[in-house]
Design an enzyme around this catalytic site. Structure first.
Site, PDB file in Angstrom:
ATOM      1  N   SER A 134     -21.029 104.579 116.130  1.00 49.53           N
ATOM      2  CA  SER A 134     -21.160 104.670 114.683  1.00 49.53           C
ATOM      3  C   SER A 134     -20.574 106.007 114.233  1.00 49.53           C
ATOM      4  O   SER A 134     -21.020 107.060 114.678  1.00 49.53           O
ATOM      5  CB  SER A 134     -22.649 104.575 114.316  1.00 49.53           C
ATOM      6  N   LYS A 166     -17.741 101.509 114.387  1.00 51.56           N
ATOM      7  CA  LYS A 166     -18.402 101.249 113.094  1.00 51.56           C
ATOM      8  C   LYS A 166     -18.172 102.447 112.187  1.00 51.56           C
ATOM      9  O   LYS A 166     -18.479 103.580 112.567  1.00 51.56           O
ATOM     10  CB  LYS A 166     -19.891 101.022 113.332  1.00 51.56           C
ATOM     11  N   LEU A 167     -17.580 102.198 111.018  1.00 47.54           N
ATOM     12  CA  LEU A 167     -17.340 103.268 110.060  1.00 47.54           C
ATOM     13  C   LEU A 167     -18.425 103.251 108.999  1.00 47.54           C
ATOM     14  O   LEU A 167     -18.734 102.201 108.435  1.00 47.54           O
ATOM     15  CB  LEU A 167     -15.988 103.075 109.369  1.00 47.54           C
ATOM     16  N   LYS A 168     -18.979 104.415 108.714  1.00 50.28           N
ATOM     17  CA  LYS A 168     -19.901 104.543 107.603  1.00 50.28           C
ATOM     18  C   LYS A 168     -19.077 104.581 106.331  1.00 50.28           C
ATOM     19  O   LYS A 168     -18.058 105.307 106.265  1.00 50.28           O
ATOM     20  CB  LYS A 168     -20.717 105.829 107.745  1.00 50.28           C
ATOM     21  N   ASP A 194     -20.635 100.117 107.686  1.00 53.77           N
ATOM     22  CA  ASP A 194     -22.057 100.205 107.331  1.00 53.77           C
ATOM     23  C   ASP A 194     -22.195 101.015 106.053  1.00 53.77           C
ATOM     24  O   ASP A 194     -21.804 102.186 106.006  1.00 53.77           O
ATOM     25  CB  ASP A 194     -22.836 100.875 108.481  1.00 53.77           C
ATOM     26  N   ASN A 196     -25.224 101.401 104.312  1.00 53.69           N
ATOM     27  CA  ASN A 196     -26.590 101.904 104.084  1.00 53.69           C
ATOM     28  C   ASN A 196     -27.014 101.730 102.621  1.00 53.69           C
ATOM     29  O   ASN A 196     -27.507 102.658 101.994  1.00 53.69           O
ATOM     30  CB  ASN A 196     -26.723 103.365 104.541  1.00 53.69           C
ATOM     31  N   GLU A 219     -22.380  95.942 107.103  1.00 53.42           N
ATOM     32  CA  GLU A 219     -23.812  96.149 107.297  1.00 53.42           C
ATOM     33  C   GLU A 219     -24.444  96.696 106.018  1.00 53.42           C
ATOM     34  O   GLU A 219     -23.957  97.675 105.456  1.00 53.42           O
ATOM     35  CB  GLU A 219     -23.984  97.125 108.473  1.00 53.42           C
ATOM     36  N   ASP A 244     -29.570  95.481 108.111  1.00 57.61           N
ATOM     37  CA  ASP A 244     -30.244  96.514 108.893  1.00 57.61           C
ATOM     38  C   ASP A 244     -31.553  96.838 108.165  1.00 57.61           C
ATOM     39  O   ASP A 244     -32.624  96.280 108.475  1.00 57.61           O
ATOM     40  CB  ASP A 244     -29.308  97.740 109.014  1.00 57.61           C
ATOM     41  N   LYS A 268     -33.376  97.126 115.159  1.00 57.74           N
ATOM     42  CA  LYS A 268     -33.782  98.466 115.593  1.00 57.74           C
ATOM     43  C   LYS A 268     -35.272  98.381 115.890  1.00 57.74           C
ATOM     44  O   LYS A 268     -36.070  98.139 114.973  1.00 57.74           O
ATOM     45  CB  LYS A 268     -33.541  99.497 114.492  1.00 57.74           C
ATOM     46  N   GLY A 296     -28.998 101.771 116.296  1.00 58.83           N
ATOM     47  CA  GLY A 296     -29.436 103.041 116.860  1.00 58.83           C
ATOM     48  C   GLY A 296     -29.907 103.970 115.771  1.00 58.83           C
ATOM     49  O   GLY A 296     -29.601 103.760 114.585  1.00 58.83           O
TER      50      GLY A 296
HETATM   51  O1  OSB Z   1     -27.711 102.682 109.452  1.00 52.42           O
HETATM   52  O2  OSB Z   1     -27.370 102.262 111.489  1.00 52.42           O
HETATM   53  C1  OSB Z   1     -27.705 103.060 110.620  1.00 52.42           C
HETATM   54  C2  OSB Z   1     -28.285 106.489 112.201  1.00 52.42           C
HETATM   55  C3  OSB Z   1     -29.381 106.915 111.480  1.00 52.42           C
HETATM   56  C4  OSB Z   1     -29.881 106.128 110.472  1.00 52.42           C
HETATM   57  C5  OSB Z   1     -29.285 104.897 110.190  1.00 52.42           C
HETATM   58  C6  OSB Z   1     -28.197 104.444 110.917  1.00 52.42           C
HETATM   59  C7  OSB Z   1     -27.669 105.278 111.910  1.00 52.42           C
HETATM   60  C8  OSB Z   1     -26.480 104.952 112.679  1.00 52.42           C
HETATM   61  C9  OSB Z   1     -26.304 105.656 114.006  1.00 52.42           C
HETATM   62  O3  OSB Z   1     -25.597 104.236 112.285  1.00 52.42           O
HETATM   63  C10 OSB Z   1     -26.381 104.735 115.154  1.00 52.42           C
HETATM   64  C11 OSB Z   1     -26.496 105.468 116.469  1.00 52.42           C
HETATM   65  O4  OSB Z   1     -27.635 105.790 116.891  1.00 52.42           O
HETATM   66  O5  OSB Z   1     -25.479 105.710 117.087  1.00 52.42           O
HETATM   67 MG    MG Z   2     -27.173 100.635 109.477  1.00 51.24          MG
END
Ligand code: OSB
Ligand code: MG
Length: 375
Positions: A134, A166-168, A194, A196, A219, A244, A268, A296
């Site tokens: 990520s 995975k790109l935020k 992702d 969020n 995501e 998620d 998760k 994660g």
């Molecule tokens: O949205 O998946 C998420 C980390 C912290 C909080 C939310 C997210 C994440 C990650 C990191 O995307 C995933 C990782 O542990 O590598």
């Molecule tokens: Mg996520």
């Protein structure tokens, strides 16, 4: 029976700041639960962040709810086998990450006492699991430098052998980085994004422009309580929607699937209250033919070990956010997880299969608090 419980707090800097649409994390303040039970020691990692930004939980609140609401209920119960620990905490609403940390520590000790590995207990079918990574949003004032920094970071992960990127994303940082990564690394690379929950349904036409890039999934584009919005968005996108933040239980997964709000589910264990419920989420998804993958929360080796065991279950058909130790920390709390041919090995020892290395723990521990027995 649980004979001792201790809360151990550690501070670990991340190898690089992790920026998402909800904020930036530069280090983790980690709450570990250590128990003694059935003649064994057990460890659980609480994945709550420093602030309530990803979800309503945060580390200080988790420590409080464990001490004052969860542990008294667990200790009052008699046997402390995995089902009983879960049941004892059930009257407390929410606080899934706090519950998961307690339940996992107890489960670890319970499994160690009989010599069973968590992977075997969960019904794992693989000895190694495909790793994704990520990638945070680069900090930068100018879009061009942000994308250059992103390409550099992705290049490092691709060279290391990660199986999926995975790109935020967030409004203003979505189409251009995805296009740039596709152009540089090609159409074959497994790529997903992702958000969020940074978008609204009014962004549907904009998000549909991501369809051109053949992403595995998008995501959590919308707020966590907006299942109908995700279902409506799904009708306007070709890219599958993965949830998620919206999924707090196996029941949530069943609802989201029935409403067509989710075509793929990110599991998760911390978010759903532990590994028993994570297994139920997996089972619901398998029954519905919906792919699942293991998310994660920037875990240390303690949390990662258990996630890797979960990800070895048969329904986990997509690479997870289960990256190697060096993607997160210069020195992990446990023996490091190392990427081999794009995979992590599933621990084989009893319980979660790892423990904090005493000399590392001693370096990074910030507090230890014995909650039981009260002396
Ligand atoms: O949205 O998946 C998420 C980390 C912290 C909080 C939310 C997210 C994440 C990650 C990191 O995307 C995933 C990782 O542990 O590598
Ligand atoms: Mg996520």
């Amino acid at each position: 029976m649980i004979t001792a419980v201790e809360l151990v707090r550690v501070a670990l800097p991340l190898v690089r700041p992790f920026r998402t649409s909800f904020g930036v994390e530069e280090h983790r303040d980690i709450l570990l639960v250590r128990v003694e039970a059935f003649g064994s020691e057990g460890w659980g990692e609480c994945v709550a962040g420093l602030e309530p930004l990803y979800c309503s939980e945060y580390v200080e609140a988790a420590a409080h709810v464990i001490e004052h609401h969860l542990l008294p209920r667990v200790l009052a119960a008699g046997r402390h086998d995995p089902a009983e620990v879960e049941e004892a905490m059930a009257p407390v609403r929410g606080h899934a990450m706090a519950k998961a940390a307690v339940a996992t520590a107890a489960l670890d000790a319970w499994l160690r006492s009989s010599g069973q590995a968590l992977s075997e207990f969960l019904g794992a079918v693989r000895a190694e699991v495909a790793s994704g990574v990520s990638v945070g949003i680069p900090a930068s004032d100018r879009p061009e430098t942000a994308i250059a920094a992103l390409l550099d970071e992705v290049d490092g992960y691709v060279s290391a052998g990660y199986r999926r990127i995975k790109l935020k994303i967030q409004p203003g940082f979505d189409l251009a980085p995805v296009r740039a990564v596709r152009e540089r690394f090609g159409d074959e690379m497994l790529l997903q994004v992702d958000a969020n929950s940074a978008y609204s349904l009014a962004d549907a036409r904009h998000l549909a422009l991501l369809d051109a890039f053949d992403l595995l999934l998008i995501e959590q584009p919308l707020p966590e309580d907006d299942l109908l919005g995700h279902a409506a968005l799904a009708e306007q996108l070709r890219t599958p929607i993965c949830l998620d933040e919206s999924i707090h239980s196996a029941r949530d997964a069943a609802t989201a699937i029935a409403l067509k709000a989710a075509a793929i589910v990110n599991v998760k264990p911390g978010r759903v209250g532990g590994y028993l419920e994570a297994r139920r989420v997996h089972d619901v998804c398998v029954a519905a033919g919906v792919p699942v993958w293991c998310g994660g929360m920037l875990e240390t080796g303690i949390g990662r070990a258990a996630n890797v065991a979960l990800a070895a279950m048969p329904g986990f058909t997509l690479p997870g956010d289960t990256s190697a130790s060096d993607r997160y920390y210069r020195t992990d709390l446990t023996e490091p997880f190392v990427l081999r041919h794009g995979t992590l090995a599933v621990p084989v020892g009893p319980g979660i299969g790892v423990v904090p290395l005493p000399e590392v723990l001693a370096e990074v521990v910030t507090s230890r608090r014995v909650l039981h027995p009260r002396l």
